[in-house]
Design a protein around this motif. Structure first.
Motif, PDB file in Angstrom:
ATOM      1  N   GLY A 212     -15.307   2.847  11.454  1.00 43.99           N
ATOM      2  CA  GLY A 212     -14.978   3.449  12.743  1.00 43.99           C
ATOM      3  C   GLY A 212     -13.558   3.165  13.181  1.00 43.99           C
ATOM      4  O   GLY A 212     -12.848   4.063  13.661  1.00 43.99           O
ATOM      5  N   SER A 213     -13.106   1.921  13.012  1.00 39.19           N
ATOM      6  CA  SER A 213     -11.743   1.564  13.409  1.00 39.19           C
ATOM      7  C   SER A 213     -10.714   2.258  12.527  1.00 39.19           C
ATOM      8  O   SER A 213      -9.662   2.676  13.009  1.00 39.19           O
ATOM      9  N   THR A 214     -11.026   2.410  11.245  1.00 37.36           N
ATOM     10  CA  THR A 214     -10.106   3.088  10.335  1.00 37.36           C
ATOM     11  C   THR A 214      -9.988   4.566  10.674  1.00 37.36           C
ATOM     12  O   THR A 214      -8.884   5.126  10.747  1.00 37.36           O
ATOM     13  N   VAL A 215     -11.133   5.203  10.901  1.00 33.81           N
ATOM     14  CA  VAL A 215     -11.137   6.624  11.243  1.00 33.81           C
ATOM     15  C   VAL A 215     -10.481   6.853  12.602  1.00 33.81           C
ATOM     16  O   VAL A 215      -9.851   7.886  12.836  1.00 33.81           O
ATOM     17  N   SER A 216     -10.603   5.880  13.495  1.00 33.97           N
ATOM     18  CA  SER A 216      -9.953   5.982  14.802  1.00 33.97           C
ATOM     19  C   SER A 216      -8.444   6.125  14.648  1.00 33.97           C
ATOM     20  O   SER A 216      -7.810   6.937  15.340  1.00 33.97           O
ATOM     21  N   VAL A 217      -7.868   5.370  13.737  1.00 34.00           N
ATOM     22  CA  VAL A 217      -6.426   5.458  13.475  1.00 34.00           C
ATOM     23  C   VAL A 217      -6.073   6.829  12.903  1.00 34.00           C
ATOM     24  O   VAL A 217      -5.066   7.445  13.283  1.00 34.00           O
ATOM     25  N   VAL A 218      -6.922   7.329  12.000  1.00 34.97           N
ATOM     26  CA  VAL A 218      -6.687   8.647  11.406  1.00 34.97           C
ATOM     27  C   VAL A 218      -6.664   9.725  12.492  1.00 34.97           C
ATOM     28  O   VAL A 218      -5.784  10.597  12.508  1.00 34.97           O
ATOM     29  N   GLY A 219      -7.634   9.670  13.405  1.00 32.65           N
ATOM     30  CA  GLY A 219      -7.678  10.655  14.481  1.00 32.65           C
ATOM     31  C   GLY A 219      -6.464  10.578  15.373  1.00 32.65           C
ATOM     32  O   GLY A 219      -5.876  11.607  15.742  1.00 32.65           O
ATOM     33  N   ASP A 220      -6.080   9.368  15.718  1.00 29.40           N
ATOM     34  CA  ASP A 220      -4.911   9.170  16.573  1.00 29.40           C
ATOM     35  C   ASP A 220      -3.655   9.737  15.921  1.00 29.40           C
ATOM     36  O   ASP A 220      -2.882  10.485  16.540  1.00 29.40           O
ATOM     37  N   LEU A 221      -3.450   9.399  14.662  1.00 23.67           N
ATOM     38  CA  LEU A 221      -2.241   9.852  13.962  1.00 23.67           C
ATOM     39  C   LEU A 221      -2.261  11.359  13.725  1.00 23.67           C
ATOM     40  O   LEU A 221      -1.207  12.010  13.754  1.00 23.67           O
ATOM     41  N   THR A 222      -3.436  11.914  13.489  1.00 27.82           N
ATOM     42  CA  THR A 222      -3.537  13.359  13.251  1.00 27.82           C
ATOM     43  C   THR A 222      -3.018  14.148  14.442  1.00 27.82           C
ATOM     44  O   THR A 222      -2.204  15.080  14.298  1.00 27.82           O
ATOM     45  N   PHE A 223      -3.454  13.781  15.623  1.00 29.37           N
ATOM     46  CA  PHE A 223      -3.006  14.508  16.806  1.00 29.37           C
ATOM     47  C   PHE A 223      -1.583  14.132  17.205  1.00 29.37           C
ATOM     48  O   PHE A 223      -0.903  14.914  17.873  1.00 29.37           O
ATOM     49  N   SER A 224      -1.134  12.951  16.778  1.00 29.53           N
ATOM     50  CA  SER A 224       0.270  12.598  16.983  1.00 29.53           C
ATOM     51  C   SER A 224       1.177  13.491  16.146  1.00 29.53           C
ATOM     52  O   SER A 224       2.260  13.892  16.585  1.00 29.53           O
ATOM     53  N   VAL A 225       0.722  13.818  14.938  1.00 24.02           N
ATOM     54  CA  VAL A 225       1.485  14.731  14.081  1.00 24.02           C
ATOM     55  C   VAL A 225       1.629  16.093  14.761  1.00 24.02           C
ATOM     56  O   VAL A 225       2.703  16.702  14.757  1.00 24.02           O
ATOM     57  N   ILE A 226       0.534  16.576  15.352  1.00 26.70           N
ATOM     58  CA  ILE A 226       0.588  17.864  16.046  1.00 26.70           C
ATOM     59  C   ILE A 226       1.612  17.813  17.173  1.00 26.70           C
ATOM     60  O   ILE A 226       2.401  18.755  17.360  1.00 26.70           O
ATOM     61  N   LYS A 227       1.631  16.721  17.923  1.00 24.63           N
ATOM     62  CA  LYS A 227       2.591  16.594  19.021  1.00 24.63           C
ATOM     63  C   LYS A 227       4.021  16.549  18.499  1.00 24.63           C
ATOM     64  O   LYS A 227       4.920  17.174  19.076  1.00 24.63           O
ATOM     65  N   ARG A 228       4.231  15.838  17.425  1.00 19.19           N
ATOM     66  CA  ARG A 228       5.589  15.750  16.870  1.00 19.19           C
ATOM     67  C   ARG A 228       6.046  17.110  16.349  1.00 19.19           C
ATOM     68  O   ARG A 228       7.191  17.516  16.553  1.00 19.19           O
ATOM     69  N   GLN A 229       5.154  17.813  15.673  1.00 21.20           N
ATOM     70  CA  GLN A 229       5.526  19.102  15.085  1.00 21.20           C
ATOM     71  C   GLN A 229       5.769  20.173  16.145  1.00 21.20           C
ATOM     72  O   GLN A 229       6.516  21.124  15.913  1.00 21.20           O
ATOM     73  N   THR A 230       5.136  20.028  17.295  1.00 27.19           N
ATOM     74  CA  THR A 230       5.307  21.026  18.353  1.00 27.19           C
ATOM     75  C   THR A 230       6.268  20.570  19.444  1.00 27.19           C
ATOM     76  O   THR A 230       6.531  21.319  20.394  1.00 27.19           O
ATOM     77  N   GLY A 231       6.758  19.341  19.334  1.00 27.84           N
ATOM     78  CA  GLY A 231       7.784  18.863  20.254  1.00 27.84           C
ATOM     79  C   GLY A 231       7.310  18.527  21.648  1.00 27.84           C
ATOM     80  O   GLY A 231       8.077  18.631  22.615  1.00 27.84           O
ATOM     81  N   ILE A 232       6.053  18.104  21.804  1.00 28.10           N
ATOM     82  CA  ILE A 232       5.556  17.711  23.118  1.00 28.10           C
ATOM     83  C   ILE A 232       5.267  16.212  23.138  1.00 28.10           C
ATOM     84  O   ILE A 232       5.014  15.601  22.102  1.00 28.10           O
ATOM     85  N   LYS A 233       5.305  15.627  24.324  1.00 30.45           N
ATOM     86  CA  LYS A 233       5.029  14.198  24.460  1.00 30.45           C
ATOM     87  C   LYS A 233       3.546  13.951  24.650  1.00 30.45           C
ATOM     88  O   LYS A 233       2.973  13.024  24.079  1.00 30.45           O
ATOM     89  N   ASP A 234       2.919  14.759  25.504  1.00 29.55           N
ATOM     90  CA  ASP A 234       1.486  14.648  25.770  1.00 29.55           C
ATOM     91  C   ASP A 234       0.855  16.038  25.724  1.00 29.55           C
ATOM     92  O   ASP A 234       1.521  17.043  25.984  1.00 29.55           O
ATOM     93  N   PHE A 235      -0.445  16.062  25.455  1.00 32.63           N
ATOM     94  CA  PHE A 235      -1.159  17.341  25.437  1.00 32.63           C
ATOM     95  C   PHE A 235      -1.415  17.870  26.844  1.00 32.63           C
ATOM     96  O   PHE A 235      -1.642  19.062  27.024  1.00 32.63           O
ATOM     97  N   GLY A 236      -1.427  16.983  27.830  1.00 33.59           N
ATOM     98  CA  GLY A 236      -1.707  17.409  29.191  1.00 33.59           C
ATOM     99  C   GLY A 236      -1.471  16.293  30.174  1.00 33.59           C
ATOM    100  O   GLY A 236      -0.944  15.228  29.829  1.00 33.59           O
TER     101      GLY A 236
END
Length: 274
Positions: A212-236
């Motif tokens: 669970g802790s390992t997958v938690s990091v994967v989820g966090d980083l996955t959506f961080s990649v989306i933010k970096r690629q789209t140039g936003i700081k937060d989703f909302g």
């Protein structure tokens, strides 16, 4: 930090009331609302799919998937719903084929189907035997891993985990998150044993914490990649100090279905004391 703590102090008890006290349909409605907001955040806030028709269709589909998880998970209505949704999406793409790219439609489908399906694991857990006890597991895994990683990372973080994706995350923080999740899961298993007289598997609790802790990091980083690629700081900005739904529940999107899968394959509670 103060705002972040206040929001968590108010929001977490309300979340627990919905999950532990109210009927399962309340959880389905909550997950549906979160999923609809996530559709908006992923499609509009990022600029990946700013098409009104796609957003409306995906929002409706996200709500339908969430409620489906509370309605017995019958495959016939699910297949009909998916067919209607995909056909409508295809019609929008055909009508705007000169301006609407296929990848935009794919983002919409991910927002409308995948995210709510994964978050709806929270609802489906309630329908398992001992569901009211199991529903806490994804929360324990995601929140303890996040909290442990934050405090250990701040205190001892030296080696960057993914400097381009998330500059503040460190390997030390990851280790702290894993340790926190394992300790909290073992503690929860002991509480179930001593306070509720359940026979529990400590080996399962250990595995839950590690995965669970390992997958938690994967989820966090996955959506961080989306933010970096789209140039936003937060989703909302829905949750002051936390950001949007996808900022706060990015790891939960991955942890909840993992918890559901583990509980089906290797239950934490193996019986009740005689």
């Amino acid at each position: 930090m103060k705002t972040r703590i206040i929001v968590a102090a108010v929001g977490l008890p309300l979340l627990l009331v919905v999950l532990l006290v109210l009927p399962p349909v309340a959880t389905a409605i909550l997950v549906g609302a979160m999923s609809v907001i996530a559709v908006y955040e992923l499609m509009y806030q990022t600029g990946l799919a700013r098409n009104l028709y796609l957003m409306v269709l995906s929002g409706v589909m996200a709500l339908a998937v969430s409620l489906w998880s509370c309605g017995g998970c019958e495959w016939t209505p699910a297949l009909v719903g998916i067919w209607v949704y995909l056909t409508a999406m295809a019609a929008v793409m055909l009508a705007s084929h000169t301006a609407l790219k296929f990848e935009t439609v794919c983002v919409s489908m991910f927002a409308g189907i995948v995210i709510p399906l994964m978050l709806s694991s929270l609802t489906r857990l309630l329908f398992l035997e001992y569901g009211r006890f199991y529903i806490l597991i994804p929360l324990i895994l995601a929140f303890s891993a996040d909290t442990g990683a934050y405090f250990v990372g701040c205190a001892f973080g030296r080696h960057k985990l993914a400097p381009v994706i998330s500059p503040k995350k460190t390997w030390e923080g990851v280790a702290g998150g894993v340790a926190a999740a394992v300790v909290m899961m073992l503690l929860y298993a002991v509480i179930l044993d001593l306070a509720f007289s359940f026979e529990v598997s400590l080996g399962a609790a250990l595995l839950y914490g590690l995965l669970g802790s390992t997958v938690s990091v994967v989820g966090d980083l996955t959506f961080s990649v989306i933010k970096r690629q789209t140039g936003i700081k937060d989703f909302g900005f829905l949750l002051p100090g936390h950001g949007g739904i996808l900022d706060r529940f990015d790891s939960m999107i991955f942890v909840a279905p993992l918890a559901e899968s583990l509980l089906l394959l290797l239950p934490l509670i193996v019986g009740e004391a005689a």
